[in-house]
Design a protein around this motif. Structure first.
Motif, mmCIF file in Angstrom:
data_model
loop_
_atom_site.group_PDB
_atom_site.id
_atom_site.type_symbol
_atom_site.label_atom_id
_atom_site.label_comp_id
_atom_site.label_asym_id
_atom_site.label_seq_id
_atom_site.Cartn_x
_atom_site.Cartn_y
_atom_site.Cartn_z
ATOM 1 N N ARG A 55 -38.888 -27.787 -103.851
ATOM 2 C CA ARG A 55 -37.738 -28.630 -103.513
ATOM 3 C C ARG A 55 -37.685 -28.997 -102.030
ATOM 4 N NH1 ARG A 55 -37.126 -26.010 -107.840
ATOM 5 N NH2 ARG A 55 -35.672 -26.480 -109.489
ATOM 6 N N HIS A 56 -38.272 -28.152 -101.192
ATOM 7 C CA HIS A 56 -38.230 -28.360 -99.741
ATOM 8 C C HIS A 56 -39.617 -28.091 -99.145
ATOM 9 C CE1 HIS A 56 -33.866 -28.479 -100.016
ATOM 10 N NE2 HIS A 56 -33.941 -27.379 -100.757
ATOM 11 N N GLU A 67 -41.052 -29.106 -96.615
ATOM 12 C CA GLU A 67 -41.060 -28.944 -95.163
ATOM 13 C C GLU A 67 -40.885 -27.478 -94.760
ATOM 14 O OE1 GLU A 67 -36.761 -29.467 -96.310
ATOM 15 O OE2 GLU A 67 -38.635 -30.373 -96.960
#
Length: 84
Positions: free
Chosen positions: A40-41, A43
């Motif tokens: 989901r993330h 980064e």
């Protein structure tokens, strides 16, 4: 290996076995949570990778190898990137 050899393995006791099992369980849960979050993330993996210079080995003397600990973390991050 002699008893004074810093690379000698600790005796395999019930305590050592229990600690190893806890470590494996924590790694499994943590890796699963990171895989979920990285999906989901993505980064987040860049942030983790950027933090590796601050990671160090808590061992002392000749057993200490900060870079070896960082390399293990790099492999975890690489695996997470492949699965994300």
């Amino acid at each position: 290996m002699s008893e004074t050899d810093p690379k000698a393995l600790p005796p395999v006791t019930d305590e050592v076995i229990a600690a190893r099992r806890r470590e494996m369980a924590v790694e499994h849960i943590l890796f699963g949570a990171l895989r979920h979050l990285a999906g989901r993330h993505p980064e987040m993996l860049d942030e983790l990778e950027g933090s590796l210079p601050h990671l160090w080995d808590r061992s002392e003397g000749t057993a200490r190898d900060d870079e070896a600990v960082r390399e293990i973390a790099r492999r975890f991050i690489k695996s997470l990137r492949a699965e994300a």
